[in-house]
Design an enzyme around this catalytic site. Structure first.
Site: not given
Length: 359
Positions: A35, A326, A329
């Site tokens: 990610s 978040d 991340h």
């Protein structure tokens, strides 16, 4: 941002005088991993690991939730921009990709991915080793656009970025300790590094010559990992054993990449020291204009990520002051800082050229 520009100028001058990059400046960028570098591939596969909804993308151009797990751009986007390739790196699985976008590079990464097959068993995202199949499909399309010889040249002169490994440790060793029944932490590191070695060799065999491999971040400083370890939200701090594990892995990775560079002719393999850059930012946030390091901007910042960070979740007022978007991340501001460090390590002379107008 003035201090950031000054930092870039000073560091590029220093590094320009002590080293010269062995490879041509890249005209394309090819990205593999999780990610941290997935620019939207998971939008096009069946998985819950998606970031194509608000508040993700709140600070992306046009305020579009693209599938990037951040409020804006990721490291590949900033690196591509710093090197003068393009402003953003599209996901390969986007069916609307133009020929021009393909010529200048794409991301094959998949959020939630890793080197270990167990990491993607439940999420059904694209394992790093399986991203090679996407790369092979990319090569076929590239040859169809420019012919075989030019396609080979584009690939050989591309900058390859590989960023993965965090999910393997978090999913399989810390939070869901499946692999702890089979390996010690040192053995599991070696298990992952063997898979990374095979992956880099395969990318090399397909024609790539300039490869940047990111080390692990300080995993124990991710807001989610602190939340899992410390029940009291007011007593959360970085999980030191997880950080030590990441440092040990990075030491082994650095040694491995040096060995591979010596064995692979005409290769430029660069270790990206993400750990030191991020831990310095976390420990000394004021130096870089940050304020909050222990929680994400989305919701409480203690556990929200992916579908738990959604259009109904409130976000912090000043995004750029948060290290994390978040609970897992980083924010766009953090990614920009990391990209500048990565660019300086890999292509200092190119950055000097791009920033010459600042003098």
């Amino acid at each position: 941002m003035a201090s950031t520009n000054l930092f870039l100028i000073i560091m590029t001058l220093i590094m320009f005088t002590i080293r010269t990059c062995n490879s041509a400046f890249p005209s394309a960028i090819l990205v593999f991993g999780d990610s941290t570098v997935d620019t939207g591939n998971n939008n096009y596969i069946k998985t819950l690991f998606k970031g194509n909804f608000y508040p993700y993308g709140e600070d992306f151009p046009g305020k579009i939730p693209t599938g990037r797990f951040s409020n804006g751009k990721l490291v590949p986007d900033f690196v591509a921009s710093l090197l003068g390739i393009k402003e953003t790196v599209p996901p390969f699985l986007d069916p609307t990709l133009s020929n021009d976008e393909l010529l200048t590079g794409v991301s094959f990464a998949s959020a939630g991915s890793g080197f270990d097959e167990l990491t993607t068993a439940a999420s059904k995202v694209i394992l790093v080793s399986k991203q090679i199949e996407l790369f092979k499909a990319y090569i076929v399309r590239l040859k169809g656009i420019v012919g075989e010889e030019k396609a080979k040249r584009i690939i050989s002169e591309s900058l390859v970025i590989v960023s993965a490994g965090t999910n393997d440790l978090v999913f399989n060793f810390y939070d869901l300790p499946t692999r702890k029944f089979q390996f010690t932490i040192s053995e599991y590191q070696d298990f992952l590094l063997a898979k990374l070695q095979s992956f880099v060799k395969e990318v090399y065999d397909l024609g790539c010559r300039t490869i940047v491999v990111a080390g692990l971040p300080p995993i124990g400083c991710l807001p989610l990992q602190m939340t899992v370890r410390y029940v009291d939200p007011f007593k959360r701090k970085c999980v030191e054993d997880q950080n030590s594990d990441a440092q040990a892995y990075n030491h082994k990775l650095q040694k491995l990449l040096n060995q591979m560079k010596a064995l692979l002719p005409r290769s430029t393999i660069v270790y990206a020291n993400i750990y030191e850059a991020l831990i310095d930012l976390i420990q000394h946030p004021q130096k870089y204009g940050f304020v909050e390091t222990k929680r994400g901007c989305c919701g409480t910042g203690l556990f929200e990520a992916a579908f738990l960070c959604n259009p109904t979740t409130p976000t912090c007022a000043k995004h750029s002051q948060f290290v994390f978007w978040d609970s897992i991340h980083p924010t766009q501001s953090t990614y920009q800082y990391l990209a500048e460090n990565l660019g300086l390590e890999a292509f200092p002379n190119k950055l000097l050229h791009n920033h010459s107008n600042l003098f």
